[in-house]
Design a protein around this motif. Structure first.
Motif, mmCIF file in Angstrom:
data_model
loop_
_atom_site.group_PDB
_atom_site.id
_atom_site.type_symbol
_atom_site.label_atom_id
_atom_site.label_comp_id
_atom_site.label_asym_id
_atom_site.label_seq_id
_atom_site.Cartn_x
_atom_site.Cartn_y
_atom_site.Cartn_z
ATOM 1 N N TYR A 181 1.165 -1.256 9.205
ATOM 2 C CA TYR A 181 2.609 -1.357 9.026
ATOM 3 C C TYR A 181 3.198 -1.640 10.393
ATOM 4 O O TYR A 181 2.839 -0.964 11.364
ATOM 5 C CB TYR A 181 3.212 -0.052 8.511
ATOM 6 C CG TYR A 181 2.539 0.518 7.285
ATOM 7 C CD1 TYR A 181 2.883 0.064 6.026
ATOM 8 C CD2 TYR A 181 1.567 1.511 7.381
ATOM 9 C CE1 TYR A 181 2.270 0.587 4.894
ATOM 10 C CE2 TYR A 181 0.954 2.033 6.260
ATOM 11 C CZ TYR A 181 1.313 1.566 5.017
ATOM 12 O OH TYR A 181 0.708 2.088 3.906
ATOM 13 N N ASN A 225 6.820 -3.259 12.664
ATOM 14 C CA ASN A 225 8.139 -3.866 12.742
ATOM 15 C C ASN A 225 8.311 -4.402 14.153
ATOM 16 O O ASN A 225 7.971 -3.707 15.116
ATOM 17 C CB ASN A 225 9.238 -2.814 12.498
ATOM 18 C CG ASN A 225 9.261 -2.355 11.062
ATOM 19 O OD1 ASN A 225 9.966 -2.895 10.240
ATOM 20 N ND2 ASN A 225 8.441 -1.343 10.757
ATOM 21 N N ASP A 229 10.592 -3.311 2.243
ATOM 22 C CA ASP A 229 11.303 -4.563 2.504
ATOM 23 C C ASP A 229 10.489 -5.727 1.954
ATOM 24 O O ASP A 229 9.304 -5.855 2.259
ATOM 25 C CB ASP A 229 11.516 -4.735 4.023
ATOM 26 C CG ASP A 229 12.513 -5.837 4.326
ATOM 27 O OD1 ASP A 229 13.153 -6.333 3.401
ATOM 28 O OD2 ASP A 229 12.652 -6.195 5.514
ATOM 29 N N ASP A 275 1.936 1.044 12.896
ATOM 30 C CA ASP A 275 1.138 2.151 12.341
ATOM 31 C C ASP A 275 -0.112 1.553 11.716
ATOM 32 O O ASP A 275 -0.007 0.639 10.895
ATOM 33 C CB ASP A 275 1.890 2.882 11.220
ATOM 34 C CG ASP A 275 3.158 3.539 11.705
ATOM 35 O OD1 ASP A 275 3.335 3.673 12.926
ATOM 36 O OD2 ASP A 275 3.986 3.909 10.850
ATOM 37 N N ASN A 335 0.854 -1.192 0.000
ATOM 38 C CA ASN A 335 0.000 0.000 0.000
ATOM 39 C C ASN A 335 0.882 1.231 0.000
ATOM 40 O O ASN A 335 1.786 1.334 0.831
ATOM 41 C CB ASN A 335 -0.859 0.037 1.272
ATOM 42 C CG ASN A 335 -1.947 -1.003 1.241
ATOM 43 O OD1 ASN A 335 -2.922 -0.869 0.540
ATOM 44 N ND2 ASN A 335 -1.754 -2.086 1.984
ATOM 45 N N MET A 336 0.633 2.145 -0.888
ATOM 46 C CA MET A 336 1.347 3.421 -0.820
ATOM 47 C C MET A 336 0.610 4.483 -1.629
ATOM 48 O O MET A 336 -0.226 4.168 -2.474
ATOM 49 C CB MET A 336 2.803 3.297 -1.283
ATOM 50 C CG MET A 336 3.016 3.113 -2.767
ATOM 51 S SD MET A 336 4.764 2.923 -3.180
ATOM 52 C CE MET A 336 5.368 4.578 -2.864
ATOM 53 N N LYS A 351 6.915 -5.088 0.377
ATOM 54 C CA LYS A 351 5.890 -4.259 1.032
ATOM 55 C C LYS A 351 6.498 -3.055 1.757
ATOM 56 O O LYS A 351 7.688 -3.035 2.044
ATOM 57 C CB LYS A 351 5.038 -5.088 1.979
ATOM 58 C CG LYS A 351 5.782 -5.846 3.034
ATOM 59 C CD LYS A 351 4.780 -6.556 3.930
ATOM 60 C CE LYS A 351 5.466 -7.463 4.912
ATOM 61 N NZ LYS A 351 5.793 -8.775 4.373
ATOM 62 N N ILE A 352 5.643 -2.103 2.021
ATOM 63 C CA ILE A 352 6.089 -0.937 2.775
ATOM 64 C C ILE A 352 5.989 -1.317 4.254
ATOM 65 O O ILE A 352 4.952 -1.794 4.713
ATOM 66 C CB ILE A 352 5.192 0.290 2.489
ATOM 67 C CG1 ILE A 352 5.172 0.617 0.989
ATOM 68 C CG2 ILE A 352 5.615 1.499 3.304
ATOM 69 C CD1 ILE A 352 6.479 0.974 0.358
ATOM 70 N N VAL A 353 7.089 -1.126 4.981
ATOM 71 C CA VAL A 353 7.069 -1.513 6.392
ATOM 72 C C VAL A 353 6.965 -0.309 7.325
ATOM 73 O O VAL A 353 6.659 -0.464 8.509
ATOM 74 C CB VAL A 353 8.298 -2.364 6.777
ATOM 75 C CG1 VAL A 353 8.224 -3.729 6.136
ATOM 76 C CG2 VAL A 353 9.593 -1.673 6.413
ATOM 77 N N LYS A 354 7.209 0.883 6.786
ATOM 78 C CA LYS A 354 7.106 2.066 7.644
ATOM 79 C C LYS A 354 6.984 3.322 6.802
ATOM 80 O O LYS A 354 7.641 3.462 5.774
ATOM 81 C CB LYS A 354 8.360 2.153 8.528
ATOM 82 C CG LYS A 354 8.370 3.278 9.528
ATOM 83 C CD LYS A 354 7.538 2.988 10.747
ATOM 84 C CE LYS A 354 7.417 4.202 11.635
ATOM 85 N NZ LYS A 354 6.397 4.043 12.666
ATOM 86 N N ASN A 355 6.137 4.218 7.256
ATOM 87 C CA ASN A 355 6.023 5.551 6.660
ATOM 88 C C ASN A 355 6.669 6.534 7.615
ATOM 89 O O ASN A 355 6.323 6.554 8.796
ATOM 90 C CB ASN A 355 4.544 5.926 6.518
ATOM 91 C CG ASN A 355 3.954 5.427 5.223
ATOM 92 O OD1 ASN A 355 4.365 5.853 4.158
ATOM 93 N ND2 ASN A 355 3.014 4.513 5.313
#
Lengths: 462, 341
Positions: free
Chosen positions: B315, B317, A215, B323, A25-26, A218-222
């Motif tokens: 999201y 980790n 990573d 998030d 998702n982005m 997929k997106i792991v952090k915004n």
């Protein structure tokens, strides 16, 4: 309120049983510069292709300018109106700048080209950007920075809303990169959105409004502006540990360059100390090319001299046996993909042992010595299916077997994701521990500094 | 639905046309003596199968594959909307069956059931709301009379929270109301956690009018904040911070609820995000206590009300926080009112 230029929703992309994008998702809004730092490169190429060319999805949807262009059910035919700026320019070298910008583009349908008018139009934009590029000059005469800038201008002229920029910093010096970032911001203010792919947070934080960490598909952090600091991002990224094992003597100079001058190099002075890892920063491709050729004796000096301090009677022989070069992107440029692992690993070993035919016994002893470190990959007959880590092992262990006195490594971290960069750093440190003097010729700072004992800035080939 | 092209009709039409052509050709071949015509037909016989197969491929097989993809996605719970928005139908009976299925899976029923579940989740048990308010008010009065202002304050917050949660679950609320409820919930939690946790709500990038006027489904923020506390921050000894951020684009409202808690591993995250792809139509089966039930519930409500393109994604980790991104349309209050009426 800003318009959404790109939205990818739950995109899953599989090819040949490999999941390249996994529920990704982005979104990117108008005029936004979004940085993408990839922890692993798996799926990055496919992501770019998906945005540019609407490749078939397993699940999910892609919206461009709030229009649905690709779903797992059906997709819009043809390429999307997205501009990609890669390390290698797509401009036609033989044509002029204005022709490249205005004529060679989608949707240009005029039969008569008024070069004067086009050049005048381009001059206006160049003036706004404070650039002194002649619109009538051939693109082949431009510097790398100028090429990238012209591509940006072309992107705007094509009327795209989204530009993808992939790892261009590897081809630019720091000052050039800063200039390019300023120009990116200029176009962002005019409404163009950017997806900016790079390996380092320093580079990305400098220019981006928002950063996404990627990573394994997929997106792991915004990360928003307030999260963009080294302390915070280091929690998410593995860093190369600072390593310095230099135990040599500072007076033990292995090569000395004294006031050397050649085509592009002017009054260049440098001492390389035995056993050190020296990084030459800010090297342009032309400098690297000339510097290596001068050191190898392939290019004659106009002035100055090079002293090889451990020199025997024969300079050529010394150079052949004692100097190694690891090219940029060694997987592509330094391996023979039709040959086996062992054949690649032992390439040029015949010259080291001074025998034209290398006995099986010798190969076997190398195999036994390195099997523990290199694993079962060493038995592979074809290297095509090996991982990038394994292929880098071949390149660096080959140097270890040849054991030259000095190895020049050109842009060692070029094209490598986070995990691979860490592995390359370990390989460089291994060479250093074996007593091989290392010279890193590069324009990337961050990774290189963590393995170097000493660094020198190359400014305008001096 | 009625104007959709049916694939079975296409098969019949294509087959019929080609059957007639072949029949005519056979007649000509049997009875005609015109050599030019015979030559022409014999040549056409070579091209004919290619044209037939191409017609079948582009007009039948390709659309069928499209339908099949949606069936697979539906069977995996990734979509509901797409099933009823197919560009092609197989045949009339099949379409009638889909229409019937649409009635069974009526969004309004599911939304209502989902809302009820939200109440249960918040309360865990079905309690008579008025009895609860009155009791809490009584406790508050007693606490004030007894000189226990903190107990009084706690009781007041609890009463306010229950009132918001239980009453009028059918109505739309403004972002402001929803944030008020989050603050009330936060206040109650603070009596438990003191300074171990902090909440930051940032809508600096958003026009205040949007916060005051934009309506969103009720109880979509508090369950996520509750999750962030119980699954993210509570296990942390040193405590943590929860941030709620708002971003508005031309068509969407994006709310991000972040915590710096324990996060989750890749497998758990993948499982959760997969369950958030589409509306969960069989939500009553989910009895898990891992926090995903609240998320899937909120996600299902959003997707059923606004469509598959909105919803949630997570999201996370491991050890570095989570998030939760909630995507809602801007300016669709009427649509929501119509659907949730």
């Amino acid at each position: 309120m800003k318009k959404e230029v790109l939205r990818i929703s739950n995109a899953t992309l599989e090819e040949g049983g490999i999941t390249f994008l996994n529920n990704l998702n982005m979104y990117i809004t108008q005029g936004e510069i979004v940085g993408l730092i990839a922890r692993s490169y798996l799926g990055i190429f496919e992501l770019i292709k998906l945005i540019c060319q609407n490749t078939p999805l397993k699940y999910g949807k892609v919206y461009l300018n709030e229009d649905l262009v690709n779903t797992y059910i059906y997709r819009k035919k043809g390429d999307n109106n997205v501009f990609l700026i890669d390390q290698n320019s797509r401009l036609i070298k033989e044509l002029t700048v204005s022709e490249n910008v205005f004529v060679v583009r989608k949707g240009y349908k005029k039969y008569v080209v008024n070069i004067k008018k086009l050049s005048k139009q381009l001059e206006g934009i160049l003036k706004e950007l404070n650039l002194s590029i002649d619109p009538k000059s051939a693109v082949g005469n431009l510097t790398t920075l100028e090429l990238y800038i012209i591509e940006l201008i072309k992107a705007e002229a094509t009327g795209v809303n989204l530009v993808i920029i992939r790892n261009i910093s590897e081809k630019l010096t720091v000052s050039e990169l800063n200039k390019f970032h300023d120009i990116m911001k200029f176009f962002a203010n005019r409404g163009i959105a950017f997806l900016y792919l790079a390996n380092h947070q320093d580079e990305i934080f400098n220019v981006c409004d928002r950063v996404v960490l990627y990573d394994d598909g997929k997106i792991v952090k915004n990360l928003n502006k307030e999260d963009m600091n080294d302390e915070y991002i280091k929690l998410f990224l593995k860093q190369i540990k600072r390593n310095s094992v230099f135990n040599g003597q500072k007076d033990d100079k292995i090569i000395q360059y004294i006031d050397i001058c050649s085509n592009n190099i002017k009054n260049f002075n440098l001492d390389i100390i035995k056993g050190e890892c020296l990084s030459l920063l800010g090297c342009s491709p032309s400098f690297i090319d000339e510097f290596i050729n001068i050191t190898n004796g392939n290019l004659k000096l106009k002035d100055g001299k090079i002293l090889y301090n451990n020199l025997g009677k024969n300079v050529k022989k010394y150079i052949n046996n004692s100097i190694s070069v690891i090219p940029e992107l060694p997987i592509l440029n330094g391996l023979f993909h039709q040959m086996s692992y062992m054949e690649n690993l032992c390439f040029l070993v015949d010259k080291k042992i001074k025998k034209s035919i290398v006995s099986k016994k010798y190969y076997d002893s190398i195999k036994i010595e390195f099997k523990e470190e290199l694993g079962t990959d060493i038995d592979e007959n074809k290297i095509d299916k090996l991982s990038a880590t394994s292929l880098y092992n071949i390149v660096y262990y080959r140097v270890l077997i040849l054991k030259p006195e000095i190895v020049f490594i050109i842009n060692p971290f070029s094209g490598a994701d986070m995990y691979l960069r860490i592995h390359i750093a370990k390989l460089i440190i291994k060479l250093k521990k074996e007593g091989i003097t290392i010279v890193l010729l590069t324009n990337q700072i961050t990774d290189v500094l963590s393995v170097s004992d000493r660094s020198k800035w190359i400014k305008a080939e001096k | 639905m009625k104007n959709k092209p049916y694939l079975i009709n296409r098969v019949i039409i294509i087959s019929s046309i080609f059957s007639i052509i072949i029949f005519i050709e056979a007649l000509i071949l049997c009875f005609s003596k015109n050599e030019i015509l015979l030559d022409l037909i014999s040549k056409f016989l070579i091209v004919e199968p290619i044209i037939f197969l191409s017609c079948m491929y582009f007009l039948v097989i390709v659309p069928f594959r499209e339908i099949n993809k949606v069936f697979i996605a539906f069977s995996k719970n990734y979509t509901k909307q797409d099933l009823f928005e197919l560009r092609y139908g197989i045949n009339r009976e099949h379409e009638a069956m889909l229409e019937e299925l649409n009635k069974i899976l009526d969004s309004n029923n599911i939304i209502k059931a989902s809302k009820k579940q939200a109440e249960y989740l918040a309360l865990q048990n079905q309690i008579n709301p008025h009895f609860l308010y009155n009791t809490l008010e009584s406790i508050r009065s007693e606490a004030l009379l007894g000189g226990l202002p903190i107990v009084s304050e706690m009781t007041e917050s609890l009463a306010r929270f229950f009132r918001y949660t239980i009453s009028n679950t059918d109505t739309l609320v403004t972002i402001e109301d929803e944030l008020d409820n989050v603050n009330t919930y936060w206040k109650i939690q603070q009596f438990r956690f003191y300074d171990r946790m902090a909440l930051s709500i940032d809508y600096s990038d958003v026009d205040e009018k949007i916060i005051q006027n934009t309506k969103i489904p009720k109880l979509i923020l508090q369950p996520i904040v509750e999750n962030a506390i119980s699954h993210g921050i509570e296990p942390l000894v040193e405590g943590g911070i929860i941030k709620i951020r708002f971003l508005v684009t031309a068509t969407r409202l994006i709310i991000t609820i972040s915590d710096n808690g324990v996060g989750m591993d890749k497998n758990t995250l993948d499982k959760l995000n997969n369950s958030l792809r589409g509306p969960r139509l069989n939500f009553e089966k989910n009895n898990s206590n891992d926090g995903s039930i609240a998320m899937t519930n909120v996600n299902t409500r959003i997707k059923l009300i606004f469509g598959d393109e909105y919803g949630m994604c997570v999201y996370s980790n491991k050890n570095l926080g989570t998030d939760v991104e909630i995507m809602l349309p801007i300016g669709s209050d009427k649509e929501y009112e119509k659907r949730s009426a």
